[in-house]
Scaffold this active site. Sequence first.
Site, PDB file in Angstrom:
ATOM      1  N   PHE A  26       0.856  -1.196   0.000  1.00  0.00           N
ATOM      2  CA  PHE A  26       0.000   0.000   0.000  1.00  0.00           C
ATOM      3  C   PHE A  26       0.895   1.251   0.000  1.00  0.00           C
ATOM      4  O   PHE A  26       1.889   1.298   0.714  1.00  0.00           O
ATOM      5  CB  PHE A  26      -0.861  -0.011   1.268  1.00  0.00           C
ATOM      6  CG  PHE A  26      -2.221   0.590   1.105  1.00  0.00           C
ATOM      7  CD1 PHE A  26      -3.334  -0.220   0.934  1.00  0.00           C
ATOM      8  CD2 PHE A  26      -2.398   1.967   1.136  1.00  0.00           C
ATOM      9  CE1 PHE A  26      -4.606   0.324   0.795  1.00  0.00           C
ATOM     10  CE2 PHE A  26      -3.660   2.529   0.996  1.00  0.00           C
ATOM     11  CZ  PHE A  26      -4.766   1.706   0.818  1.00  0.00           C
ATOM     12  N   ALA A  59      -0.508  -2.403   5.646  1.00  0.00           N
ATOM     13  CA  ALA A  59       0.167  -2.400   6.947  1.00  0.00           C
ATOM     14  C   ALA A  59      -0.494  -3.355   7.935  1.00  0.00           C
ATOM     15  O   ALA A  59       0.190  -3.978   8.755  1.00  0.00           O
ATOM     16  CB  ALA A  59       0.161  -0.981   7.512  1.00  0.00           C
ATOM     17  N   VAL A  83       3.739   2.236   5.170  1.00  0.00           N
ATOM     18  CA  VAL A  83       3.375   3.652   5.259  1.00  0.00           C
ATOM     19  C   VAL A  83       1.848   3.760   5.353  1.00  0.00           C
ATOM     20  O   VAL A  83       1.136   3.340   4.443  1.00  0.00           O
ATOM     21  CB  VAL A  83       3.880   4.443   4.036  1.00  0.00           C
ATOM     22  CG1 VAL A  83       3.391   5.891   4.091  1.00  0.00           C
ATOM     23  CG2 VAL A  83       5.400   4.400   3.966  1.00  0.00           C
ATOM     24  N   ILE A  84       1.392   4.284   6.462  1.00  0.00           N
ATOM     25  CA  ILE A  84      -0.041   4.528   6.645  1.00  0.00           C
ATOM     26  C   ILE A  84      -0.262   6.029   6.546  1.00  0.00           C
ATOM     27  O   ILE A  84       0.313   6.807   7.318  1.00  0.00           O
ATOM     28  CB  ILE A  84      -0.514   4.034   8.034  1.00  0.00           C
ATOM     29  CG1 ILE A  84      -0.185   2.546   8.224  1.00  0.00           C
ATOM     30  CG2 ILE A  84      -2.005   4.291   8.200  1.00  0.00           C
ATOM     31  CD1 ILE A  84      -0.306   2.070   9.677  1.00  0.00           C
ATOM     32  N   LEU A  85      -1.077   6.392   5.568  1.00  0.00           N
ATOM     33  CA  LEU A  85      -1.398   7.816   5.392  1.00  0.00           C
ATOM     34  C   LEU A  85      -2.726   8.084   6.097  1.00  0.00           C
ATOM     35  O   LEU A  85      -3.730   7.415   5.807  1.00  0.00           O
ATOM     36  CB  LEU A  85      -1.556   8.122   3.902  1.00  0.00           C
ATOM     37  CG  LEU A  85      -0.305   8.554   3.147  1.00  0.00           C
ATOM     38  CD1 LEU A  85      -0.530   8.448   1.649  1.00  0.00           C
ATOM     39  CD2 LEU A  85       0.078   9.980   3.520  1.00  0.00           C
ATOM     40  N   SER A  88      -9.542  10.525   6.430  1.00  0.00           N
ATOM     41  CA  SER A  88     -10.427  11.415   7.178  1.00  0.00           C
ATOM     42  C   SER A  88     -11.135  10.713   8.330  1.00  0.00           C
ATOM     43  O   SER A  88     -11.926  11.334   9.040  1.00  0.00           O
ATOM     44  CB  SER A  88     -11.432  12.067   6.216  1.00  0.00           C
ATOM     45  OG  SER A  88     -11.846  11.123   5.271  1.00  0.00           O
ATOM     46  N   HIS A  91      -9.417   5.195  10.860  1.00  0.00           N
ATOM     47  CA  HIS A  91      -8.950   3.891  10.401  1.00  0.00           C
ATOM     48  C   HIS A  91      -7.420   3.754  10.452  1.00  0.00           C
ATOM     49  O   HIS A  91      -6.895   2.753  10.947  1.00  0.00           O
ATOM     50  CB  HIS A  91      -9.474   3.654   8.976  1.00  0.00           C
ATOM     51  CG  HIS A  91      -9.344   2.241   8.498  1.00  0.00           C
ATOM     52  ND1 HIS A  91      -9.908   1.179   9.149  1.00  0.00           N
ATOM     53  CD2 HIS A  91      -8.718   1.715   7.415  1.00  0.00           C
ATOM     54  CE1 HIS A  91      -9.630   0.066   8.492  1.00  0.00           C
ATOM     55  NE2 HIS A  91      -8.902   0.366   7.440  1.00  0.00           N
ATOM     56  N   HIS A 116      10.504  -1.542  13.918  1.00  0.00           N
ATOM     57  CA  HIS A 116       9.185  -0.982  13.564  1.00  0.00           C
ATOM     58  C   HIS A 116       9.370   0.307  12.761  1.00  0.00           C
ATOM     59  O   HIS A 116       9.649   1.361  13.319  1.00  0.00           O
ATOM     60  CB  HIS A 116       8.445  -0.718  14.872  1.00  0.00           C
ATOM     61  CG  HIS A 116       7.088  -0.111  14.725  1.00  0.00           C
ATOM     62  ND1 HIS A 116       6.543   0.325  13.536  1.00  0.00           N
ATOM     63  CD2 HIS A 116       6.142   0.127  15.659  1.00  0.00           C
ATOM     64  CE1 HIS A 116       5.338   0.807  13.748  1.00  0.00           C
ATOM     65  NE2 HIS A 116       5.075   0.703  15.034  1.00  0.00           N
TER      66      HIS A 116
HETATM   67  N1  LIG Z   1      -4.888   3.025   4.149  1.00  0.00           N
HETATM   68  C1  LIG Z   1      -3.774   2.287   4.274  1.00  0.00           C
HETATM   69  C2  LIG Z   1      -3.805   0.892   4.376  1.00  0.00           C
HETATM   70  N2  LIG Z   1      -4.985   0.271   4.369  1.00  0.00           N
HETATM   71  C3  LIG Z   1      -5.109  -1.139   4.141  1.00  0.00           C
HETATM   72  C4  LIG Z   1      -4.947  -1.988   5.373  1.00  0.00           C
HETATM   73  O1  LIG Z   1      -3.600  -1.999   5.816  1.00  0.00           O
HETATM   74  C5  LIG Z   1      -5.339  -3.413   5.102  1.00  0.00           C
HETATM   75  O2  LIG Z   1      -4.587  -3.928   4.029  1.00  0.00           O
HETATM   76  C6  LIG Z   1      -6.825  -3.559   4.801  1.00  0.00           C
HETATM   77  O3  LIG Z   1      -7.572  -2.977   5.814  1.00  0.00           O
HETATM   78  C7  LIG Z   1      -7.203  -5.064   4.685  1.00  0.00           C
HETATM   79  O4  LIG Z   1      -6.947  -5.742   5.907  1.00  0.00           O
HETATM   80  N3  LIG Z   1      -2.645   0.196   4.454  1.00  0.00           N
HETATM   81  C8  LIG Z   1      -1.451   0.822   4.474  1.00  0.00           C
HETATM   82  O5  LIG Z   1      -0.399   0.170   4.556  1.00  0.00           O
HETATM   83  N4  LIG Z   1      -1.395   2.185   4.379  1.00  0.00           N
HETATM   84  C9  LIG Z   1      -2.540   2.931   4.289  1.00  0.00           C
HETATM   85  O6  LIG Z   1      -2.443   4.191   4.206  1.00  0.00           O
HETATM   86  C1  LIG Z   2      -5.686   3.793   6.684  1.00  0.00           C
HETATM   87  C2  LIG Z   2      -6.656   3.763   5.597  1.00  0.00           C
HETATM   88  O1  LIG Z   2      -7.114   2.721   5.132  1.00  0.00           O
HETATM   89  C3  LIG Z   2      -7.085   5.109   5.128  1.00  0.00           C
HETATM   90  O2  LIG Z   2      -6.683   5.346   3.819  1.00  0.00           O
HETATM   91  C4  LIG Z   2      -8.559   5.256   5.286  1.00  0.00           C
HETATM   92  O3  LIG Z   2      -8.921   6.495   4.848  1.00  0.00           O
HETATM   93  P1  LIG Z   2     -10.202   7.177   5.482  1.00  0.00           P
HETATM   94  O4  LIG Z   2      -9.900   7.389   6.945  1.00  0.00           O
HETATM   95  O5  LIG Z   2     -10.330   8.489   4.753  1.00  0.00           O
HETATM   96  O6  LIG Z   2     -11.338   6.231   5.252  1.00  0.00           O
END
Ligand SMILES: Nc1c(NC[C@H](O)[C@H](O)[C@H](O)CO)[nH]c(=O)[nH]c1=O
Ligand SMILES: CC(=O)[C@@H](O)COP(=O)(O)O
Length: 165
Positions: A26, A59, A83-85, A88, A91, A116
């Site tokens: 991701f 992630a 990398v988790i962005l 809104s 999540h 980590h």
């Molecule tokens: N939004 C991001 C995600 N979302 C996906 C989750 O990690 C996961 O794969 C899904 O919920 C299925 O279990 N992952 C990232 O690594 N970074 C993001 O910004």
């Molecule tokens: C961490 C995520 O999956 C993220 O992209 C979700 O975005 P949102 O909080 O706008 O639904």
Amino acid sequence: MSDFQLPIRPRTISKRRRIAVVASRFNSAFTDALVETCCKVLTEEGGDVTIDLHHVPGAFEIPVAVEAVARHSQVDAVIALGVILRGSTQHGDLIAESVTNALQTTANTHLVPVIHEVLLVNNEEQAAERTMGDKLNRGREAARAALQTIETMAKITKSAPSASL
Ligand SMILES: Nc1c(NC[C@H](O)[C@H](O)[C@H](O)CO)[nH]c(=O)[nH]c1=O
Ligand SMILES: CC(=O)[C@@H](O)COP(=O)(O)O
């Protein structure tokens, strides 16, 4: 009576190292940059190092792969890269918190260093600075943290009584 004593079993500290890297796909522009720099630094600074690279979708899937590596492979350390962005909703924070706790649990359960670098960032600018830049590069940091922690763990286990190893 002879005071000869059998030598204790030597615990050879092999300089050969095996390190697993578990990376999410991701936000791949950023995660690929982390992986590339991390592997480059491991190779340049880690001596005789073998890298096992494993990919997962996001992630949230990193901890299960890290736990599987810790249970089933003979590695000296595992490096988690992602990398988790922040979006809104909450999540992203929920994922980040759960990943953090799970990685710590795996490290302490298996006594294997887990590095980590699953980053939680507010925007792409922060992500780029940390994955592609020179000043804050978390890929480089991850590699060095792994190598240093491996050395520390080797020293700790070397100084422990052999019965406790
Ligand atoms: N939004 C991001 C995600 N979302 C996906 C989750 O990690 C996961 O794969 C899904 O919920 C299925 O279990 N992952 C990232 O690594 N970074 C993001 O910004
Ligand atoms: C961490 C995520 O999956 C993220 O992209 C979700 O975005 P949102 O909080 O706008 O639904």
